[in-house]
Structure formats: C-alpha cells, structure tokens
Design a protein around this motif. Structure first.
Motif, PDB file in Angstrom:
ATOM      1  N   GLU A   1       4.318  -3.431   7.096  1.00  0.00           N
ATOM      2  CA  GLU A   1       2.883  -3.744   7.006  1.00  0.00           C
ATOM      3  C   GLU A   1       2.583  -4.812   5.952  1.00  0.00           C
ATOM      4  O   GLU A   1       1.409  -5.060   5.657  1.00  0.00           O
ATOM      5  CB  GLU A   1       2.107  -2.460   6.678  1.00  0.00           C
ATOM      6  CG  GLU A   1       2.256  -1.343   7.694  1.00  0.00           C
ATOM      7  CD  GLU A   1       1.650  -1.691   9.043  1.00  0.00           C
ATOM      8  OE1 GLU A   1       0.669  -2.466   9.064  1.00  0.00           O
ATOM      9  OE2 GLU A   1       2.160  -1.201  10.071  1.00  0.00           O
ATOM     10  N   ASP A   2       3.618  -5.446   5.391  1.00  0.00           N
ATOM     11  CA  ASP A   2       3.453  -6.472   4.362  1.00  0.00           C
ATOM     12  C   ASP A   2       2.654  -5.950   3.164  1.00  0.00           C
ATOM     13  O   ASP A   2       1.687  -6.563   2.705  1.00  0.00           O
ATOM     14  CB  ASP A   2       2.766  -7.717   4.954  1.00  0.00           C
ATOM     15  CG  ASP A   2       2.821  -8.917   4.001  1.00  0.00           C
ATOM     16  OD1 ASP A   2       3.745  -8.969   3.157  1.00  0.00           O
ATOM     17  OD2 ASP A   2       1.920  -9.786   4.087  1.00  0.00           O
ATOM     18  N   LEU A   3       3.101  -4.811   2.630  1.00  0.00           N
ATOM     19  CA  LEU A   3       2.387  -4.164   1.522  1.00  0.00           C
ATOM     20  C   LEU A   3       3.291  -3.948   0.307  1.00  0.00           C
ATOM     21  O   LEU A   3       2.989  -3.111  -0.550  1.00  0.00           O
ATOM     22  CB  LEU A   3       1.832  -2.803   1.986  1.00  0.00           C
ATOM     23  CG  LEU A   3       0.806  -2.836   3.119  1.00  0.00           C
ATOM     24  CD1 LEU A   3       0.530  -1.424   3.628  1.00  0.00           C
ATOM     25  CD2 LEU A   3      -0.499  -3.491   2.648  1.00  0.00           C
ATOM     26  N   MET A   4       4.389  -4.690   0.224  1.00  0.00           N
ATOM     27  CA  MET A   4       5.367  -4.445  -0.839  1.00  0.00           C
ATOM     28  C   MET A   4       4.809  -4.686  -2.240  1.00  0.00           C
ATOM     29  O   MET A   4       5.302  -4.116  -3.217  1.00  0.00           O
ATOM     30  CB  MET A   4       6.612  -5.304  -0.613  1.00  0.00           C
ATOM     31  CG  MET A   4       7.482  -4.835   0.545  1.00  0.00           C
ATOM     32  SD  MET A   4       8.128  -3.150   0.278  1.00  0.00           S
ATOM     33  CE  MET A   4       9.362  -3.449  -0.977  1.00  0.00           C
ATOM     34  N   ASP A   5       3.764  -5.513  -2.359  1.00  0.00           N
ATOM     35  CA  ASP A   5       3.164  -5.754  -3.674  1.00  0.00           C
ATOM     36  C   ASP A   5       2.292  -4.581  -4.128  1.00  0.00           C
ATOM     37  O   ASP A   5       1.746  -4.610  -5.239  1.00  0.00           O
ATOM     38  CB  ASP A   5       2.311  -7.030  -3.651  1.00  0.00           C
ATOM     39  CG  ASP A   5       3.163  -8.285  -3.516  1.00  0.00           C
ATOM     40  OD1 ASP A   5       4.362  -8.229  -3.876  1.00  0.00           O
ATOM     41  OD2 ASP A   5       2.641  -9.319  -3.063  1.00  0.00           O
ATOM     42  N   TYR A   6       2.157  -3.580  -3.274  1.00  0.00           N
ATOM     43  CA  TYR A   6       1.268  -2.454  -3.570  1.00  0.00           C
ATOM     44  C   TYR A   6       2.059  -1.146  -3.723  1.00  0.00           C
ATOM     45  O   TYR A   6       1.518  -0.057  -3.537  1.00  0.00           O
ATOM     46  CB  TYR A   6       0.212  -2.313  -2.465  1.00  0.00           C
ATOM     47  CG  TYR A   6      -0.718  -3.502  -2.388  1.00  0.00           C
ATOM     48  CD1 TYR A   6      -1.963  -3.484  -3.004  1.00  0.00           C
ATOM     49  CD2 TYR A   6      -0.332  -4.661  -1.712  1.00  0.00           C
ATOM     50  CE1 TYR A   6      -2.813  -4.582  -2.945  1.00  0.00           C
ATOM     51  CE2 TYR A   6      -1.174  -5.768  -1.649  1.00  0.00           C
ATOM     52  CZ  TYR A   6      -2.407  -5.720  -2.268  1.00  0.00           C
ATOM     53  OH  TYR A   6      -3.236  -6.810  -2.216  1.00  0.00           O
ATOM     54  N   LYS A   7       3.339  -1.278  -4.085  1.00  0.00           N
ATOM     55  CA  LYS A   7       4.201  -0.097  -4.193  1.00  0.00           C
ATOM     56  C   LYS A   7       3.661   0.928  -5.184  1.00  0.00           C
ATOM     57  O   LYS A   7       3.638   2.121  -4.909  1.00  0.00           O
ATOM     58  CB  LYS A   7       5.622  -0.515  -4.590  1.00  0.00           C
ATOM     59  CG  LYS A   7       6.375  -1.321  -3.546  1.00  0.00           C
ATOM     60  CD  LYS A   7       7.831  -1.485  -3.902  1.00  0.00           C
ATOM     61  CE  LYS A   7       8.050  -2.282  -5.169  1.00  0.00           C
ATOM     62  NZ  LYS A   7       7.599  -3.680  -5.072  1.00  0.00           N
ATOM     63  N   THR A   8       3.233   0.438  -6.366  1.00  0.00           N
ATOM     64  CA  THR A   8       2.763   1.376  -7.391  1.00  0.00           C
ATOM     65  C   THR A   8       1.525   2.127  -6.912  1.00  0.00           C
ATOM     66  O   THR A   8       1.376   3.325  -7.167  1.00  0.00           O
ATOM     67  CB  THR A   8       2.458   0.622  -8.704  1.00  0.00           C
ATOM     68  OG1 THR A   8       3.644  -0.050  -9.142  1.00  0.00           O
ATOM     69  CG2 THR A   8       2.006   1.589  -9.791  1.00  0.00           C
ATOM     70  N   HIS A   9       0.642   1.428  -6.197  1.00  0.00           N
ATOM     71  CA  HIS A   9      -0.561   2.083  -5.661  1.00  0.00           C
ATOM     72  C   HIS A   9      -0.175   3.157  -4.633  1.00  0.00           C
ATOM     73  O   HIS A   9      -0.711   4.282  -4.669  1.00  0.00           O
ATOM     74  CB  HIS A   9      -1.490   1.061  -5.015  1.00  0.00           C
ATOM     75  CG  HIS A   9      -2.671   1.671  -4.331  1.00  0.00           C
ATOM     76  ND1 HIS A   9      -3.776   2.120  -5.020  1.00  0.00           N
ATOM     77  CD2 HIS A   9      -2.910   1.940  -3.020  1.00  0.00           C
ATOM     78  CE1 HIS A   9      -4.646   2.631  -4.159  1.00  0.00           C
ATOM     79  NE2 HIS A   9      -4.152   2.526  -2.942  1.00  0.00           N
ATOM     80  N   VAL A  10       0.742   2.825  -3.746  1.00  0.00           N
ATOM     81  CA  VAL A  10       1.153   3.771  -2.703  1.00  0.00           C
ATOM     82  C   VAL A  10       1.825   4.989  -3.322  1.00  0.00           C
ATOM     83  O   VAL A  10       1.474   6.136  -3.018  1.00  0.00           O
ATOM     84  CB  VAL A  10       2.096   3.095  -1.679  1.00  0.00           C
ATOM     85  CG1 VAL A  10       2.710   4.127  -0.739  1.00  0.00           C
ATOM     86  CG2 VAL A  10       1.334   2.051  -0.868  1.00  0.00           C
ATOM     87  N   TYR A  11       2.787   4.753  -4.225  1.00  0.00           N
ATOM     88  CA  TYR A  11       3.505   5.873  -4.834  1.00  0.00           C
ATOM     89  C   TYR A  11       2.579   6.707  -5.722  1.00  0.00           C
ATOM     90  O   TYR A  11       2.682   7.931  -5.758  1.00  0.00           O
ATOM     91  CB  TYR A  11       4.700   5.380  -5.644  1.00  0.00           C
ATOM     92  CG  TYR A  11       5.787   4.781  -4.795  1.00  0.00           C
ATOM     93  CD1 TYR A  11       6.168   5.364  -3.596  1.00  0.00           C
ATOM     94  CD2 TYR A  11       6.442   3.617  -5.194  1.00  0.00           C
ATOM     95  CE1 TYR A  11       7.157   4.812  -2.814  1.00  0.00           C
ATOM     96  CE2 TYR A  11       7.449   3.065  -4.410  1.00  0.00           C
ATOM     97  CZ  TYR A  11       7.801   3.664  -3.223  1.00  0.00           C
ATOM     98  OH  TYR A  11       8.779   3.113  -2.448  1.00  0.00           O
ATOM     99  N   GLY A  12       1.677   6.036  -6.437  1.00  0.00           N
ATOM    100  CA  GLY A  12       0.735   6.766  -7.274  1.00  0.00           C
ATOM    101  C   GLY A  12      -0.180   7.648  -6.446  1.00  0.00           C
ATOM    102  O   GLY A  12      -0.459   8.797  -6.808  1.00  0.00           O
ATOM    103  N   SER A  13      -0.626   7.124  -5.298  1.00  0.00           N
ATOM    104  CA  SER A  13      -1.527   7.882  -4.417  1.00  0.00           C
ATOM    105  C   SER A  13      -0.823   9.083  -3.792  1.00  0.00           C
ATOM    106  O   SER A  13      -1.356  10.194  -3.785  1.00  0.00           O
ATOM    107  CB  SER A  13      -2.073   6.972  -3.316  1.00  0.00           C
ATOM    108  OG  SER A  13      -2.906   7.676  -2.439  1.00  0.00           O
TER     109      SER A  13
END
Length: 442
Positions: A148-160
């Motif tokens: 989904e081209d979201l690799m720059d949002y890893k911390t947000h995903v893992y935090g959520s």
C-alpha cells in the motif's frame, strides 16, 4: 488537539491506514491475543502454597518455555518465509490453546500426578506458540505496508496496533479481577482464556490470501532450512543490524523477565497493609480479594497508560531525530528506574514502587514500536521474517538465562536484584549497544 496532531490526522495516508479494514483486523488481532486473564496473577498462583513453587523454580519453568521458543525461532522464520506466514500464525494459536489446557491441570492441587508434569508441558507448548508467532505478524504488517506504499508510516501502524493490544490487556486485567474472585478455582482462568484465542484464530483465517505468499520450495525442506540459515550470515555482518537486534532483544528480555515481579512485591506490601488496618493477615479469603482487586487495578492502569505511550512513540522519534537514539536513551532510563525501585523497596514506599513500575511499562511501549521501525529500515525485505525471528531468538536465549538467575537472587532479595541489574544494564548499553547510525559502517 494541537496543530501538529490535526495535520497528522489530515494526512491522506494516515486516513487510509485508519480506515483500512485489514488495519482493523491487525488491531483486533493484538486485542484478542492480549486477553490473557491469568497474566496479573500467574506468579502468585504458582507461588501459592498449594502449588508451592519458588521464584527460582518459576524461573526454571520460564527457561523451559524459552528453550522451546529458542529452538524453533529460526526454523519458524524459515517456515514463514517458505510456506506462508498466515498458515504459521494459525498453527501458533493451536499451540497456545494446548498450553492453556495443560496449565488448567497443572494448577489443580488435587491432581493425582505431579503438578510439575503439566506445568512443564504447558511451558513447552506456550514456547512453541511464541516461536511460531514472533516476527511473523510484524512481517505480515510490513508486507501490507509495502503493498500500500505506507512504509514511511511504520511507527504509526505499529503504535496503533500495539495500542489496541494494550487495551486488550487493560480489559483483561479488569475481567481477571472478577474471574479471580468468583470462579471456584484459579485453574478455570486458563480455560476461559481459550475463548479469545479461538476468536483470534478465526480472525487470522480471514486475512487476505497474499498474506500466505511464500517462495517456491526446491530441493526439499531441510535444504531450504540450511539456505535460510546461511542467508542470515551476510545480513548479520551489518553493524547496524547487529546493534538493532541485540539492543531490542536484551531490553525486551529484561522487561519480559521482570514485568510481573510487581505481583510478589505487592503481595508483601498488601500483607503489611492488612496488618496496619487491623485485619487478620491469616484470613486467606480477605487477603485474596485485596490482592485480586489491587493487582487487577494496577495492571489495568499500567496497560491503559502504556497504550497511550505506544500511540505516541513517533513523537519520541521526532524529538531525538532517530529511532536508534531514542532506543539508547530509554535503555539507560530503564536502568535508572530499577535503581530507584531498589531504593524505595528498601525504605518501603509502595505508591512510589507502583509508579516506577508503571514507567517500566510505559517505556517498553514507547520503545518497542521504535525498535520495530528501526529494524524495518535496516533489514532487507526478503529476510525480515527470518531476522525478526533471530531477534526473538536472542530474546529467548536471554530470558532463558535471566529467568532462573533473577529468580535465584530475588528469592534472597528483590531490591538487590534490581540494584545489580541497573549497574549491568548501563555497562552493556554503553559498551556494546549505543551508537549513532550515521557513524556506523555497514
């Protein structure tokens, strides 16, 4: 809501993440997985005179669990890479459910055979479940983010996702109080825990089919296993990767070994409290109710506040400009907290002890999303599941050593254990683990 938070929420990709059906499945995976109703009371259930284990003996049970986690860590990563992550995750929940059945029999004081036989079996199957789970779900999340081209949002995903896991833990702590007080015996908690694990099994089965993607097997399984091990060698030559996985694994191993020591600590202080208010300390029923309510409340507060810290881990990364720098600072802060814990246990101030233990949980849940973020950056895509399993394997080896060692020292003095550990952590961190990534060689 501040301006930066509003801008963050208005980011189209953040909105895409928050509204994704699969992202909600990731969240509820962690929520159900953490409905472990036994967790706030496991140590005191095993320390109960009817079972009669010491902290050292409990440490040995933990070591048995970690031996099996360790033994199957790399093979489980290779299985995930070669046969499919989704399939492996389903197997892990079968192992967990089997372990809960063994715990049920192991906590029966009237059973005809030794409780240890069942408790050892429970530890073995729990260890197998841990080895098959570790690294696998994180690799699945990374796969989704790449697609989904979201690799720059890893911390947000893992935090959520971690926040929902901790909300599950908080709810589990509340429900555990009622279960502990009203169920006829401690052992029934483990059978009740099977229910959310069955729900998680069904949830994982509904993940999209590409989550089970794997490389074609040629030359037989054992040949592929050898190739998987050999492929790890060049990757681990990277100084960045070595420091990342050892820093993550050692910190988490110490946390994992110590996080439930609040249980025997609070039992001691609750006994003192009962004497101070004029209650009969030999009144087992009254003591158990106080212990259940106080420990359940403590764990609930711990997990709720930890959930908030997990969601805001990205702010710590921004503050220190890099995930690895944040990891190094939190390692030192953990050591400082243990030093303060030892001091306040010696002078017997329970409220400060509880507050400091809360910080231990908060820091772990700041640090874990940062560690996963950093490892996701430095580990090659095709080796992530295997390398993340190696990180978990190092953690297992560390817990295998720490659990009986810490238990042996704690049977003499828990404050002494914390003091020794604080000193060792500072030395290990500054000699082996710290270092700015830009100064490191590949």
């Amino acid at each position: 809501m501040d301006k930066k938070t509003k801008e963050k929420l208005q980011d189209p990709k953040i909105q895409k993440i928050n509204s994704s059906k699969l992202m909600w499945k990731f969240r509820f995976y962690g929520f159900f997985k953490n409905l472990r109703f036994f967790e706030p009371f496991l140590l005191i259930m095993l320390l109960d005179p009817s079972i009669g284990l010491s902290l050292f003996e409990i440490g040995l049970l933990i070591s048995i669990r970690e031996i099996f986690t360790y033994t199957f860590e790399i093979p489980s990563g290779v299985i995930a890479d070669k046969f499919g992550k989704k399939r492996e995750l389903l197997i892990c929940f079968v192992f967990y459910i089997i372990s809960f059945v063994f715990y049920f029999f192991g906590l029966d004081p009237d059973i005809a055979v030794s409780n240890l036989i069942f408790l050892v079996s429970a530890s073995i199957f729990f260890g197998l479940g841990e080895s098959f789970r570790s690294g696998t779900h994180k690799a699945m999340e990374l796969l989704w983010m790449e697609n989904e081209d979201l690799m720059d949002y890893k911390t947000h995903v893992y935090g959520s996702t971690r926040a929902y896991s901790l909300l599950g833990s908080a709810l589990s702590a509340i429900l555990a109080v009622f279960l502990k007080i009203f169920i006829p015996a401690n052992k029934w908690i483990f059978l009740i825990t099977i229910i959310p694990y069955i729900l998680d099994f069904i949830l994982i089965a509904s993940y999209p089919s590409y989550m089970n993607d794997h490389q074609p097997i040629t030359g037989g399984y054992w040949n592929q296993l050898k190739i998987g091990f050999k492929g790890v060698g060049p990757t681990l030559k990277s100084k960045k990767i070595r420091k990342a996985i050892f820093s993550s694994a050692i910190y988490d191993a110490i946390y994992k070994t110590l996080k439930d020591y609040i249980q025997p600590i609070m039992v001691i202080f609750i006994s003192i409290f009962l004497i101070q208010i004029g209650k009969d300390e030999t009144d087992t029923e009254t003591a158990n109710i106080y212990i259940s309510i106080i420990l359940g409340g403590i764990y609930c507060i711990f997990y709720l506040i930890s959930s908030l810290s997990s969601q805001n881990a990205f702010k710590l990364k921004k503050l220190f400009h890099h995930a690895k720098t944040s990891m190094d600072i939190l390692f030192d802060l953990f050591a400082l907290i243990l030093l303060l814990e030892a001091l306040f246990m010696w002078i017997e101030i329970p409220m400060v002890i509880i507050f400091l233990y809360l910080l231990i949980y908060v820091f772990e849940n700041f640090r874990r999303p940062l560690a996963v973020d950093y490892m996701g950056e430095v580990i090659p895509k095709e080796e992530r599941a295997t390398i993340l399993s190696i990180e978990s394997q190092i953690k297992s080896i560390s817990v295998l050593i720490f659990a009986p060692l810490f238990g042996f020292i704690a049977d003499f003095s828990i404050p002494l254990l914390f003091l020794i550990l604080a000193i060792c952590m500072v030395i290990i961190n500054h000699v082996f683990l710290t270092g700015r990534p830009r100064l490191e060689e590949k």
